[in-house]
Design a protein around this motif. Structure first.
Motif, PDB file in Angstrom:
ATOM      1  N   ASN A 123       9.201 -56.645  48.725  1.00 10.97           N
ATOM      2  CA  ASN A 123       8.933 -55.563  47.769  1.00 10.97           C
ATOM      3  C   ASN A 123       7.757 -54.710  48.211  1.00 10.97           C
ATOM      4  N   GLU A 165      18.583 -57.061  41.734  1.00 11.33           N
ATOM      5  CA  GLU A 165      17.320 -56.789  42.422  1.00 11.33           C
ATOM      6  C   GLU A 165      16.883 -55.337  42.248  1.00 11.33           C
ATOM      7  N   TRP A 166      16.580 -54.976  40.984  1.00  6.77           N
ATOM      8  CA  TRP A 166      16.012 -53.681  40.663  1.00  6.77           C
ATOM      9  C   TRP A 166      16.746 -52.527  41.341  1.00  6.77           C
ATOM     10  N   GLN A 167      16.030 -51.735  42.159  1.00  3.91           N
ATOM     11  CA  GLN A 167      16.688 -50.566  42.751  1.00  3.91           C
ATOM     12  C   GLN A 167      17.722 -50.952  43.798  1.00  3.91           C
ATOM     13  N   HIS A 200      11.298 -47.696  40.306  1.00  5.26           N
ATOM     14  CA  HIS A 200      11.395 -48.757  39.300  1.00  5.26           C
ATOM     15  C   HIS A 200      11.414 -48.155  37.895  1.00  5.26           C
ATOM     16  N   TRP A 220       7.671 -56.342  34.300  1.00  5.61           N
ATOM     17  CA  TRP A 220       8.346 -55.035  34.329  1.00  5.61           C
ATOM     18  C   TRP A 220       9.423 -54.894  33.235  1.00  5.61           C
TER      19      TRP A 220
END
Length: 838
Positions: free
Chosen positions: A190, A280-282, A69, A10
């Motif tokens: 996830n 952790e991303w969002q 994302h 990503w």
């Protein structure tokens, strides 16, 4: 350590997103292939496992659909599937590139990590629900797995549902099909957050990793599987004590092991996610997923291993889960006088009905008016016989059940409120007492001894006579004196037939009833202890010398295990549970005459902190003398092991004073009522009792499991085998003086967990036969049995001959005595005649 290298997780360069629109543009496919070539050239001599793309489902759906994302686009559904199409083609191109140009000499393998949820039907027998689950799996995992691991194309359901779905040409299908050397799989949070973006289709999301591995096996021809990402998360405030993550990891790895061992799924590796806490991303820094804790606020960003890291290290060292049992199965027996029993709760009031057949002097005529009834003939009286035990209808049924169990001991409880309905000796129900005496005497005729419980309260039925209940029950000390009178009556009326008495069953569980405040709980317990001690003293002083029985009380004694063995606070919590649960009653009786010091100290500590206003009652010096030593053996009811954590709590309740919470280990075999089957726990609690209270006699007065099956109760068989085996280890190896084992229980009640060997309508279950075998073998003997009847016959054939030929021996002795007497008379008369002759 073998590196498993992912080319794309990503992290698309911003320039490619701005210039080409990212994965929406087919041009990125060739650019990705160029990047992959560079990586193969640079690192390929050291990398044996390559991953092209990590979880393309999330890239396409959340990157270009929901915008959760990066790059955060909220696009049309057509864009989402177009992105997915390009990701599949990019993967295939890189795979062929590696296969043709690098694999021949680098000898590596390549795949793509596919993530998925697992979904189960609302109704397992509903074909429509099952079909919806299949469609859900195809829309998530099948979207990418079918082209790569299947036939080179999207699932038919997906193509039929979405007419706009991009199409592969026949050449592209052939090119994409089989472009993976193994199945790389991701399973974790996830795929569940946020769940509303997944096509659940009205069915249920599940964490059953074993089932989804089976689905992959069946759908894609049993591929070799690498679990490339699996783990759980904790909240941001949790530091190194991530107990929940441990239990989730244990569950997931246990499911993988089951899939390998029982389902022959070809899983060759497992990867825990992730090494470090990170962004952790969002979720940003609001959750933590690392095995190592990172203090983001510190300058050095220290990395500290969490308990999950220590646990994962242990699993790796043991290559799975080594059994907790410290010794293998034991081939040995208990002592020849070991008691094998069966437990029943209170023999109910309805059981006291007796047949009027022989004690009603009236004459009846049947059906004289055609109404089908008996009509009494006035003025006619018949002779009757005295009442007998056989008049009680229910006793015959109990005897039949006991005979099938082949036990040596039968434990049952009297009903205090029936025997003394007023709570004192002003009214004694002689009919009820006679019924209980009949039960005991008739059971004795089967060579079965009775262990009689005087008082058997439960949460649903406190079992106190009405007047005592109205005056406060066990909160009123007068109830203890009433119990003393009741116990003395039972000893006097039944004691000549009973050698084992239990005064009170599980007084340490009456906290469930007297729970208005902690002080109520402690006061009720205080009076229960005094009541037991007074009853024991009465027996010891007035009845023991000629009845020769033994008296104790039965304590609920489950074992407590720290949920997280890597944290001292959990170990302390487990010990605290044992002190509050068992030591609460056992210390005063078997040790000091007072409550455990640890219990008093912890309550005082909470008082000083202002977290509780609880106070334990104090014993007078006379009460201490009364209670200390007031038991002839330790009786315990054991059913399971509790996994506990330290959880500070505020409030004046018995449960809050302990500062513990229970954790359900979902990897444990458990019963329908969620009792964990942990056989080694019974050995641990037996050793704990010996360590704390010395070398005392111990009776296990209740041990059992609820099993839903009526005609194949395999869980109960397994439970019996494993628990008795651990009891035998405690007896044989640890030298614990175990005198008896009582299985729980004889018959089950309607609408209750199925603990019984017999159903409520007296239908026997297969586990009866297994328990019979345990009893007849007196444990788990080797080829030679010390207690074998045949062996006893060899040891004392003369004793056996005498016992079997008593009538013949008696007749022979009488005949012999008569002959001697006759000879003596003859000799006497002969001598007398000689004297006269001389």
């Amino acid at each position: 350590i073998d590196p498993v290298v992912t080319l794309y997780h990503w992290d698309l360069p911003l320039m490619l997103q701005e210039k080409y629109g990212g994965w929406k543009n087919e041009s990125v496919i060739d650019i990705f292939n160029d990047y992959a070539t560079f990586c193969f050239q640079t690192f390929g001599d050291r990398v044996k496992y390559w991953i092209t793309i990590h979880n393309p489902y999330l890239v396409a759906w959340h990157g270009y659909g929901t915008g959760i994302h990066a790059p955060g686009e909220r696009g049309e559904i057509t864009t989402v599937y177009s992105v997915g199409h390009n990701l599949i083609k990019a993967h295939a191109k890189v795979w062929h590139n590696y296969k043709n140009n690098f694999q021949p000499y680098q000898k590596g393998m390549m795949s793509i990590v596919l993530g998925s949820h697992w979904i189960e039907p609302n109704k397992s027998e509903d074909a429509l629900d099952i079909a919806k689950c299949q469609q859900s799996m195809e829309r998530v995992l099948g979207w990418f797995a079918s082209p790569i691991h299947g036939e080179g194309d999207y699932p038919e359901e997906l193509k039929n549902e979405f007419s706009f779905l991009p199409r592969f040409t026949e050449d592209e299908k052939s090119y994409i099909k089989g472009t993976a050397d193994f199945f790389a799989f991701s399973f974790g949070p996830n795929n569940f957050k946020p769940p509303n973006t997944l096509p659940k289709m009205g069915q249920n999301l599940s964490l059953n990793l074993r089932e989804v591995l089976n689905w992959i096996k069946l759908e894609y021809n049993n591929p070799r599987i690498l679990i490339a990402e699996n783990g759980w998360f904790t909240d941001s405030h949790v530091k190194t004590d991530d107990t929940t993550a441990i239990f989730m990891m244990k569950n997931f790895i246990n499911k993988v092991l089951q899939a390998i061992k029982y389902d022959n799924v070809d899983v060759f590796g497992y990867t825990a996610w992730s090494l470090l806490d990170g962004f952790e991303w969002q979720h940003t820094y609001n959750i933590r997923r690392g095995l190592f804790y990172v203090d983001f606020k510190s300058e050095k960003k220290e990395r500290i291993p969490k308990s999950s890291a220590l646990y994962y290290k242990q699993i790796i060292q043991e290559n799975g889960f080594s059994p907790k049992e410290s010794t293998p199965g034991l081939q040995a027996q208990f002592s020849c006088d070991f008691s094998w029993g069966i437990t029943e709760s209170v023999l109910k009031a309805e059981s006291v009905a007796s047949s009027p057949q022989f004690c009603d002097s009236s004459l009846y005529v049947w059906n004289i008016t055609g109404d089908g009834l008996l009509h009494k003939v006035k003025g006619v009286k018949l002779k009757t016989r005295p009442s007998q035990c056989t008049d009680f209808v229910s006793i015959k049924k109990q005897l039949d059940l006991l005979e099938k169990m082949k036990v040596t001991h039968y434990r049952f409880a009297l009903d205090w409120s029936l025997i003394l309905p007023n709570g004192d000796l002003s009214v004694v129900n002689r009919q009820v007492l006679r019924y209980y005496r009949c039960v005991i005497s008739e059971v004795l005729k089967l060579n079965v001894q009775s262990m009689v419980t005087l008082y058997y309260p439960t949460h649903a039925y406190l079992g106190l006579p009405g007047p005592l209940l109205q005056t406060g029950g066990w909160l009123n000390q007068s109830t203890a004196y009433a119990f003393q009178d009741y116990a003395a009556l039972c000893f006097r009326e039944l004691g000549d037939l009973v050698k084992l008495w239990i005064t009170i069953n599980e007084p340490n569980r009456l906290s469930d009833v007297y729970n208005r405040s902690s002080n109520d709980t402690y006061q009720a317990a205080h009076n229960l202890l005094i009541a037991h001690a007074m009853a024991w003293r009465i027996y010891d002083e007035q009845y023991r010398s000629f009845q020769h029985g033994k008296v104790s009380l039965s304590l609920h004694s489950d074992w407590a295990e720290p949920a997280n063995p890597f944290f001292e606070s959990h170990s302390k919590a487990a010990n605290r549970f044992l002190q509050f649960e068992i030591g609460w009653f056992a210390d005063p009786i078997f040790k000091t005459g007072d409550y455990p010091a640890a219990m008093r100290e912890y309550i005082s500590f909470k008082n000083r902190k202002g977290l509780s206003y609880s106070s334990l009652p104090s014993f007078t010096s006379e009460e201490k003398q009364l209670i200390k030593g007031a038991a002839d053996f330790y009786a315990l009811n054991h059913f399971t092991t509790r996994f506990v954590i330290h959880e500070p709590q505020n409030g004046s309740q018995y449960e809050f004073d302990r500062d513990i919470q229970f954790l359900q280990d979902i990897t444990c075999l458990s019963s329908p009522s969620r009792l964990a089957v942990v056989p080694w726990g019974v050995r641990e609690v037996l050793r704990w009792i010996k360590k704390n209270y010395g070398d005392i006699d111990i009776y296990i007065t209740a041990n059992g499991i609820d099993d839903q099956s009526l005609d194949n109760d395999q869980l109960r068989n397994y439970y019996l085998k494993k628990y008795v085996q651990e009891v035998l280890k405690a007896y044989y190896i640890d030298k614990v003086k175990i005198k008896g084992y009582y299985a729980f229980k004889l018959t089950e009640e309607k609408s209750k967990p199925r603990f019984g060997f017999f159903t409520s309508d007296s239908k026997g279950k297969p586990s009866i036969k297994y328990y019979n075998n345990l009893i007849s073998n007196n444990g788990f003997p080797a080829d030679y049995s010390v207690c074998d009847p045949a062996n006893q016959e060899k040891q004392c054939s003369f004793c056996l001959f005498i016992s079997q030929k008593k009538p013949l021996i008696f007749f022979t002795c009488c005949l012999f005595s008569t002959l001697i007497l006759l000879l003596t008379v003859i000799v006497f008369h002969k001598r007398k005649r000689r004297k006269r002759f001389k």
